[in-house]
Design a protein around this motif. Structure first.
Motif, PDB file in Angstrom:
ATOM      1  N   PHE A 114       0.838  -1.200   0.000  1.00 43.22           N
ATOM      2  CA  PHE A 114       0.000   0.000   0.000  1.00 43.22           C
ATOM      3  C   PHE A 114       0.871   1.247   0.000  1.00 43.22           C
ATOM      4  O   PHE A 114       0.640   2.181  -0.787  1.00 43.22           O
ATOM      5  N   GLN A 115       1.861   1.270   0.870  1.00 38.11           N
ATOM      6  CA  GLN A 115       2.767   2.423   0.937  1.00 38.11           C
ATOM      7  C   GLN A 115       3.530   2.596  -0.372  1.00 38.11           C
ATOM      8  O   GLN A 115       3.681   3.715  -0.879  1.00 38.11           O
ATOM      9  N   ILE A 116       4.000   1.495  -0.941  1.00 36.69           N
ATOM     10  CA  ILE A 116       4.751   1.550  -2.193  1.00 36.69           C
ATOM     11  C   ILE A 116       3.866   2.088  -3.319  1.00 36.69           C
ATOM     12  O   ILE A 116       4.278   2.949  -4.109  1.00 36.69           O
ATOM     13  N   ALA A 117       2.626   1.576  -3.391  1.00 34.47           N
ATOM     14  CA  ALA A 117       1.705   2.018  -4.438  1.00 34.47           C
ATOM     15  C   ALA A 117       1.378   3.500  -4.295  1.00 34.47           C
ATOM     16  O   ALA A 117       1.307   4.237  -5.299  1.00 34.47           O
ATOM     17  N   TYR A 118       1.209   3.944  -3.048  1.00 38.47           N
ATOM     18  CA  TYR A 118       0.898   5.356  -2.812  1.00 38.47           C
ATOM     19  C   TYR A 118       2.049   6.242  -3.282  1.00 38.47           C
ATOM     20  O   TYR A 118       1.826   7.250  -3.991  1.00 38.47           O
ATOM     21  N   GLN A 119       3.284   5.881  -2.904  1.00 38.24           N
ATOM     22  CA  GLN A 119       4.441   6.665  -3.321  1.00 38.24           C
ATOM     23  C   GLN A 119       4.590   6.648  -4.843  1.00 38.24           C
ATOM     24  O   GLN A 119       4.981   7.652  -5.452  1.00 38.24           O
ATOM     25  N   TYR A 120       4.253   5.529  -5.454  1.00 45.59           N
ATOM     26  CA  TYR A 120       4.353   5.433  -6.912  1.00 45.59           C
ATOM     27  C   TYR A 120       3.338   6.353  -7.587  1.00 45.59           C
ATOM     28  O   TYR A 120       3.652   7.039  -8.559  1.00 45.59           O
ATOM     29  N   LEU A 121       2.129   6.371  -7.071  1.00 48.19           N
ATOM     30  CA  LEU A 121       1.067   7.168  -7.687  1.00 48.19           C
ATOM     31  C   LEU A 121       1.323   8.675  -7.565  1.00 48.19           C
ATOM     32  O   LEU A 121       0.942   9.445  -8.446  1.00 48.19           O
ATOM     33  N   ILE A 122       1.946   9.099  -6.462  1.00 47.44           N
ATOM     34  CA  ILE A 122       2.171  10.539  -6.258  1.00 47.44           C
ATOM     35  C   ILE A 122       3.570  10.969  -6.701  1.00 47.44           C
ATOM     36  O   ILE A 122       3.958  12.113  -6.477  1.00 47.44           O
ATOM     37  N   ARG A 123       4.310  10.075  -7.329  1.00 49.31           N
ATOM     38  CA  ARG A 123       5.674  10.417  -7.754  1.00 49.31           C
ATOM     39  C   ARG A 123       5.640  11.607  -8.700  1.00 49.31           C
ATOM     40  O   ARG A 123       4.676  11.771  -9.473  1.00 49.31           O
ATOM     41  N   PRO A 124       6.649  12.456  -8.671  1.00 48.88           N
ATOM     42  CA  PRO A 124       6.656  13.635  -9.546  1.00 48.88           C
ATOM     43  C   PRO A 124       6.826  13.248 -11.006  1.00 48.88           C
ATOM     44  O   PRO A 124       7.464  12.235 -11.332  1.00 48.88           O
ATOM     45  N   LYS A 125       6.255  14.049 -11.881  1.00 53.81           N
ATOM     46  CA  LYS A 125       6.345  13.816 -13.322  1.00 53.81           C
ATOM     47  C   LYS A 125       6.806  15.116 -13.998  1.00 53.81           C
ATOM     48  O   LYS A 125       6.341  16.193 -13.643  1.00 53.81           O
ATOM     49  N   ILE A 126       7.709  14.979 -14.939  1.00 61.51           N
ATOM     50  CA  ILE A 126       8.283  16.123 -15.640  1.00 61.51           C
ATOM     51  C   ILE A 126       7.785  16.112 -17.087  1.00 61.51           C
ATOM     52  O   ILE A 126       7.856  15.085 -17.774  1.00 61.51           O
ATOM     53  N   ASP A 127       7.295  17.234 -17.557  1.00 64.95           N
ATOM     54  CA  ASP A 127       6.799  17.378 -18.923  1.00 64.95           C
ATOM     55  C   ASP A 127       7.988  17.621 -19.871  1.00 64.95           C
ATOM     56  O   ASP A 127       8.712  18.610 -19.716  1.00 64.95           O
ATOM     57  N   PRO A 128       8.206  16.741 -20.850  1.00 62.32           N
ATOM     58  CA  PRO A 128       9.336  16.941 -21.780  1.00 62.32           C
ATOM     59  C   PRO A 128       9.272  18.269 -22.525  1.00 62.32           C
ATOM     60  O   PRO A 128      10.317  18.876 -22.815  1.00 62.32           O
ATOM     61  N   LEU A 129       8.074  18.737 -22.838  1.00 62.38           N
ATOM     62  CA  LEU A 129       7.959  20.026 -23.529  1.00 62.38           C
ATOM     63  C   LEU A 129       8.426  21.173 -22.637  1.00 62.38           C
ATOM     64  O   LEU A 129       9.066  22.120 -23.093  1.00 62.38           O
ATOM     65  N   ALA A 130       8.113  21.051 -21.316  1.00 63.14           N
ATOM     66  CA  ALA A 130       8.582  22.075 -20.381  1.00 63.14           C
ATOM     67  C   ALA A 130      10.098  22.021 -20.235  1.00 63.14           C
ATOM     68  O   ALA A 130      10.757  23.057 -20.092  1.00 63.14           O
ATOM     69  N   MET A 131      10.664  20.808 -20.291  1.00 60.86           N
ATOM     70  CA  MET A 131      12.117  20.678 -20.209  1.00 60.86           C
ATOM     71  C   MET A 131      12.793  21.415 -21.357  1.00 60.86           C
ATOM     72  O   MET A 131      13.830  22.061 -21.175  1.00 60.86           O
ATOM     73  N   ILE A 132      12.191  21.331 -22.530  1.00 61.93           N
ATOM     74  CA  ILE A 132      12.767  22.007 -23.695  1.00 61.93           C
ATOM     75  C   ILE A 132      12.726  23.521 -23.509  1.00 61.93           C
ATOM     76  O   ILE A 132      13.726  24.224 -23.709  1.00 61.93           O
ATOM     77  N   SER A 133      11.562  24.024 -23.124  1.00 65.95           N
ATOM     78  CA  SER A 133      11.429  25.478 -23.001  1.00 65.95           C
ATOM     79  C   SER A 133      12.251  26.031 -21.848  1.00 65.95           C
ATOM     80  O   SER A 133      12.746  27.160 -21.918  1.00 65.95           O
ATOM     81  N   GLU A 134      12.405  25.236 -20.776  1.00 65.76           N
ATOM     82  CA  GLU A 134      13.183  25.684 -19.620  1.00 65.76           C
ATOM     83  C   GLU A 134      14.673  25.370 -19.762  1.00 65.76           C
ATOM     84  O   GLU A 134      15.489  25.828 -18.960  1.00 65.76           O
ATOM     85  N   ASN A 135      15.016  24.542 -20.755  1.00 68.47           N
ATOM     86  CA  ASN A 135      16.415  24.179 -21.016  1.00 68.47           C
ATOM     87  C   ASN A 135      17.054  23.499 -19.809  1.00 68.47           C
ATOM     88  O   ASN A 135      18.123  23.885 -19.341  1.00 68.47           O
ATOM     89  N   LYS A 136      16.368  22.471 -19.304  1.00 67.56           N
ATOM     90  CA  LYS A 136      16.871  21.687 -18.182  1.00 67.56           C
ATOM     91  C   LYS A 136      16.942  20.219 -18.586  1.00 67.56           C
ATOM     92  O   LYS A 136      16.208  19.770 -19.476  1.00 67.56           O
ATOM     93  N   SER A 137      17.803  19.466 -17.896  1.00 71.81           N
ATOM     94  CA  SER A 137      17.983  18.049 -18.206  1.00 71.81           C
ATOM     95  C   SER A 137      17.773  17.202 -16.954  1.00 71.81           C
ATOM     96  O   SER A 137      18.144  17.613 -15.851  1.00 71.81           O
TER      97      SER A 137
END
Length: 340
Positions: free
Chosen positions: A254-277
């Motif tokens: 349960f704890q593992i699934a919860y942490q997996y579901l709320i894990r952060p997600k990065i938008d590749p399009l935002a990475m391009i515009s922000e110039n971060k890797s």
């Protein structure tokens, strides 16, 4: 044949699946040596493999452990670089929780004359992790500002040593004020506590500084907060996610699934515009690339780093207790298993 003692995982999912037993060890093959193990280094990969949460874990029964130090007891007929009685440290893709191990000659290295077996067993995995994150992936440059998660841990302390060779301004993220003196003695320039106000605190610490590089191993909102504060052209190198570390003796889905579901997600399009890797790696795959592995070890030797800080030492009999302490995440430096 020789007898050895090992800790073998019969069934993953809990510490109760780790069993101490006596086994026979066959003689080394022509390109192997038999190492009489004197010290074993603990890593988070060990904990995740025991709980069945590590993708590189062997199928079926296995012996955990990635690094060790000891003396060569036997050599295969093709081994010319070492002789019986030599002191070495080395790596293995599992199998180090043992009093003796057969290992290919390319995965062991001479123990420096002024290093103890404990210092040898504390070095290879965490030093390689720090170096690989900072240099090949991070492309560290002179005088950059670097945030190092788990700054008082084994990887963090070695990463700070390496970063200082490039005159970096280093900021350690630590879990409690009790580790401040360790950070200061290690030569960090500043620190930030792992609290709910982490992002605001780090922003104030940075002031007008760029944040060029982050060594990230925590996960959760600390990953996202660190990424948000990266400067343009900044790099975040992630090599772990401590928020998934089991905190009890059994795996909690349960704890593992919860942490997996709320894990952060990065938008590749935002990475391009922000110039971060963002780059991630699992060091154990380097074990299949022996040429690359040896190249990085050679580079590490040229840096002439000081030995790793040893935080706690446990006997082989108390190895399960060492894992219990390690998984709580409140340790400093390296935890070592010592074998007389």
């Amino acid at each position: 044949m020789m007898n050895r003692e090992v800790y073998r995982v019969i069934q993953t999912g809990s510490l109760s699946g780790l069993h101490r037993r006596e086994e026979e060890l066959t003689p080394p093959n022509e390109n192997e040596v038999t190492v009489q193990v004197r010290a074993i280094g603990l890593n988070f990969a060990d904990v995740f493999s025991i709980y069945g949460l590590y993708s590189a874990t062997p199928k079926g029964s296995f012996i955990p452990g990635l690094e060790y130090a000891g003396t060569i007891a036997k050599i295969g007929k093709n081994v010319k670089e070492f002789k019986e009685g030599d002191s070495i440290y080395g790596t293995t893709r599992f199998g180090a929780y043992s009093t003796a191990i057969n290992i290919h000659k390319d995965y062991i290295f001479p123990l420096p004359n002024d290093w103890s077996f404990a210092e040898g067993a504390a070095f290879p995995v965490q030093a390689l992790t720090a170096y690989y994150a900072l240099v090949p992936l991070g492309n560290i440059q002179q005088s950059q500002t670097i945030l190092i998660h788990s700054g008082a841990g084994g990887v963090g302390l070695l990463a700070n040593q390496i970063a200082k060779r490039w005159n970096a301004y280093t900021i350690a993220m630590i879990g409690s004020e009790s580790k401040i003196s360790v950070i200061q003695n290690a030569g960090y320039d500043d620190f930030v506590l792992r609290t709910s106000s982490f992002k605001n605190d780090l922003s104030q610490k940075l002031s007008h500084r760029r944040l060029d590089l982050v060594l990230e191993c925590t996960g959760g909102h600390y990953f996202k907060d660190s990424y948000d504060l990266l400067s343009p052209m900044g790099r975040l190198i992630t090599y772990g996610s401590a928020v998934f570390t089991p905190q009890s003796s059994r795996r909690n889905w349960f704890q593992i699934a919860y942490q997996y579901l709320i894990r952060p997600k990065i938008d590749p399009l935002a990475m391009i515009s922000e110039n971060k890797s963002v780059m991630g790696f699992n060091l154990i795959w380097l074990w299949n690339e022996i040429g690359t592995l040896k190249k990085h070890f050679d580079a590490l030797n040229e840096l002439k780093l000081a030995p790793q800080m040893i935080g706690d030492t446990f006997s082989f009999e108390n190895l399960p207790n060492a894992i219990e302490k390690f998984q709580k995440g409140n340790t400093i430096g390296k935890i070592i298993i010592s074998i007389p």
